[in-house]
Design a protein around this motif. Structure first.
Motif, mmCIF file in Angstrom:
data_model
loop_
_atom_site.group_PDB
_atom_site.id
_atom_site.type_symbol
_atom_site.label_atom_id
_atom_site.label_comp_id
_atom_site.label_asym_id
_atom_site.label_seq_id
_atom_site.Cartn_x
_atom_site.Cartn_y
_atom_site.Cartn_z
ATOM 1 N N GLU A 172 0.817 -1.215 0.000
ATOM 2 C CA GLU A 172 0.000 0.000 0.000
ATOM 3 C C GLU A 172 0.851 1.265 0.000
ATOM 4 O O GLU A 172 1.841 1.363 0.710
ATOM 5 N N CYS A 173 0.435 2.244 -0.792
ATOM 6 C CA CYS A 173 1.134 3.521 -0.887
ATOM 7 C C CYS A 173 0.827 4.377 0.338
ATOM 8 O O CYS A 173 -0.347 4.564 0.673
ATOM 9 N N PRO A 174 1.841 4.926 1.009
ATOM 10 C CA PRO A 174 1.590 5.780 2.169
ATOM 11 C C PRO A 174 1.002 7.137 1.787
ATOM 12 O O PRO A 174 0.437 7.823 2.633
ATOM 13 N N CYS B 237 -1.376 7.680 -0.891
ATOM 14 C CA CYS B 237 -2.763 7.677 -1.362
ATOM 15 C C CYS B 237 -3.510 6.379 -1.084
ATOM 16 O O CYS B 237 -4.658 6.234 -1.487
ATOM 17 N N ASP B 238 -2.866 5.426 -0.433
ATOM 18 C CA ASP B 238 -3.428 4.102 -0.173
ATOM 19 C C ASP B 238 -3.632 3.280 -1.443
ATOM 20 O O ASP B 238 -4.318 2.274 -1.431
ATOM 21 N N CYS C 173 3.853 3.850 -7.099
ATOM 22 C CA CYS C 173 2.413 3.734 -6.892
ATOM 23 C C CYS C 173 1.727 3.846 -8.245
ATOM 24 O O CYS C 173 1.973 4.778 -9.002
#
Length: 130
Positions: free
Chosen positions: A2-4, A6-7, A33
Protein backbone atom coordinates in the motif's frame (compact mmCIF):
# COMPACT_ATOMS: atom_id res chain seq x y z
CA UNK A 1 2.01 -3.07 -0.97
CA UNK A 2 0.00 0.00 0.00
CA UNK A 3 1.13 3.52 -0.89
CA UNK A 4 1.59 5.78 2.17
CA UNK A 5 0.58 8.81 0.06
CA UNK A 6 -2.76 7.68 -1.36
CA UNK A 7 -3.43 4.10 -0.17
CA UNK A 8 -3.07 2.94 -3.78
CA UNK A 9 -1.04 -0.06 -4.82
CA UNK A 10 2.75 0.25 -4.91
CA UNK A 11 4.56 -2.25 -7.07
CA UNK A 12 8.23 -2.92 -7.74
CA UNK A 13 9.29 -1.99 -11.27
CA UNK A 14 12.66 -2.73 -12.83
CA UNK A 15 14.66 0.28 -13.98
CA UNK A 16 16.06 -0.84 -17.36
CA UNK A 17 19.85 -0.84 -17.36
CA UNK A 18 20.07 1.74 -20.15
CA UNK A 19 17.95 4.16 -18.07
CA UNK A 20 19.76 3.86 -14.72
CA UNK A 21 22.11 6.75 -15.45
CA UNK A 22 19.01 8.93 -15.95
CA UNK A 23 17.46 8.31 -12.54
CA UNK A 24 18.71 10.06 -9.40
CA UNK A 25 18.99 6.96 -7.25
CA UNK A 26 20.80 4.55 -9.62
CA UNK A 27 18.72 1.65 -8.34
CA UNK A 28 17.78 -1.49 -10.22
CA UNK A 29 14.24 -1.32 -8.88
CA UNK A 30 11.79 1.37 -7.90
CA UNK A 31 8.60 1.10 -5.86
CA UNK A 32 6.03 3.08 -7.79
CA UNK A 33 2.41 3.73 -6.89
CA UNK A 34 0.18 2.90 -9.82
CA UNK A 35 -2.30 5.59 -8.76
CA UNK A 36 -0.37 8.66 -7.52
CA UNK A 37 3.06 7.86 -9.03
CA UNK A 38 4.89 8.35 -5.71
CA UNK A 39 8.18 6.48 -5.95
CA UNK A 40 11.20 5.35 -4.00
CA UNK A 41 14.20 3.19 -4.79
CA UNK A 42 14.07 -0.32 -3.42
CA UNK A 43 15.89 -3.63 -3.47
CA UNK A 44 12.57 -5.52 -3.67
CA UNK A 45 12.65 -7.52 -6.89
CA UNK A 46 9.87 -9.99 -6.17
CA UNK A 47 7.32 -10.18 -8.96
CA UNK A 48 8.45 -7.13 -10.92
CA UNK A 49 5.52 -5.34 -12.51
CA UNK A 50 5.09 -4.28 -16.11
CA UNK A 51 4.90 -0.50 -16.60
CA UNK A 52 1.86 -1.01 -18.84
CA UNK A 53 -0.11 -1.75 -15.64
CA UNK A 54 0.13 1.94 -14.74
CA UNK A 55 -1.75 3.22 -17.77
CA UNK A 56 -2.82 2.14 -21.24
CA UNK A 57 -1.51 5.51 -22.42
CA UNK A 58 2.13 4.54 -21.93
CA UNK A 59 4.10 3.49 -25.02
CA UNK A 60 4.04 -0.17 -26.05
CA UNK A 61 7.82 -0.65 -25.94
CA UNK A 62 8.71 -1.71 -22.36
CA UNK A 63 11.84 0.47 -22.03
CA UNK A 64 10.11 3.51 -23.53
CA UNK A 65 7.16 2.95 -21.21
CA UNK A 66 9.58 2.75 -18.27
CA UNK A 67 11.29 6.00 -19.31
CA UNK A 68 7.95 7.76 -19.71
CA UNK A 69 6.54 6.46 -16.40
CA UNK A 70 9.68 7.46 -14.50
CA UNK A 71 9.82 10.90 -16.14
CA UNK A 72 6.17 11.47 -15.25
CA UNK A 73 6.77 10.42 -11.64
CA UNK A 74 9.74 12.81 -11.47
CA UNK A 75 7.42 15.68 -12.39
CA UNK A 76 6.39 15.63 -8.73
CA UNK A 77 9.55 17.66 -8.16
CA UNK A 78 10.41 19.35 -11.42
CA UNK A 79 13.08 21.54 -9.82
CA UNK A 80 14.98 18.57 -8.34
CA UNK A 81 14.60 16.19 -11.25
CA UNK A 82 14.66 18.39 -14.34
CA UNK A 83 17.89 16.97 -15.75
CA UNK A 84 16.57 13.43 -15.28
CA UNK A 85 13.25 14.31 -16.89
CA UNK A 86 15.04 15.90 -19.85
CA UNK A 87 17.25 12.84 -20.31
CA UNK A 88 14.30 10.46 -20.08
CA UNK A 89 12.25 12.56 -22.51
CA UNK A 90 15.20 12.55 -24.93
CA UNK A 91 15.24 8.75 -24.65
CA UNK A 92 11.50 8.57 -25.33
CA UNK A 93 11.83 10.90 -28.32
CA UNK A 94 14.75 8.87 -29.69
CA UNK A 95 12.41 5.87 -29.66
CA UNK A 96 9.86 7.69 -31.82
CA UNK A 97 7.37 8.74 -29.15
CA UNK A 98 6.30 12.31 -28.35
CA UNK A 99 6.59 12.57 -24.54
CA UNK A 100 4.45 15.72 -24.36
CA UNK A 101 1.63 13.96 -26.19
CA UNK A 102 1.90 11.04 -23.78
CA UNK A 103 1.71 13.51 -20.87
CA UNK A 104 -1.49 14.94 -22.38
CA UNK A 105 -2.97 11.47 -22.46
CA UNK A 106 -1.78 10.60 -18.96
CA UNK A 107 -3.34 13.83 -17.65
CA UNK A 108 -6.69 12.58 -18.98
CA UNK A 109 -6.33 9.07 -17.52
CA UNK A 110 -8.94 8.80 -14.72
CA UNK A 111 -6.98 6.01 -13.02
CA UNK A 112 -4.00 8.29 -12.34
CA UNK A 113 -4.26 10.69 -9.43
CA UNK A 114 -0.78 12.11 -8.80
CA UNK A 115 -0.24 14.70 -6.07
CA UNK A 116 0.68 17.21 -8.80
CA UNK A 117 -1.16 18.47 -11.86
CA UNK A 118 0.35 16.75 -14.88
CA UNK A 119 -0.94 19.42 -17.27
CA UNK A 120 0.56 22.29 -15.23
CA UNK A 121 3.89 20.51 -14.97
CA UNK A 122 3.76 19.79 -18.69
CA UNK A 123 3.37 23.52 -19.37
CA UNK A 124 6.22 24.39 -17.01
CA UNK A 125 8.43 21.78 -18.62
CA UNK A 126 7.56 23.01 -22.10
CA UNK A 127 8.65 26.52 -21.12
CA UNK A 128 11.89 25.23 -19.63
CA UNK A 129 12.70 23.04 -22.65
CA UNK A 130 12.27 25.92 -25.14
Amino acid sequence: MECPECDGERRPFAVPSDLRENVPFRSDTVLLCTRCLAFEPTDDETELANYATISDELPDDPNTAAAMALATAFLSSLALHRQHIDALFDYVEANGVDPLLVLDRLADDPELQPNFDIESRRQQLLQLRD
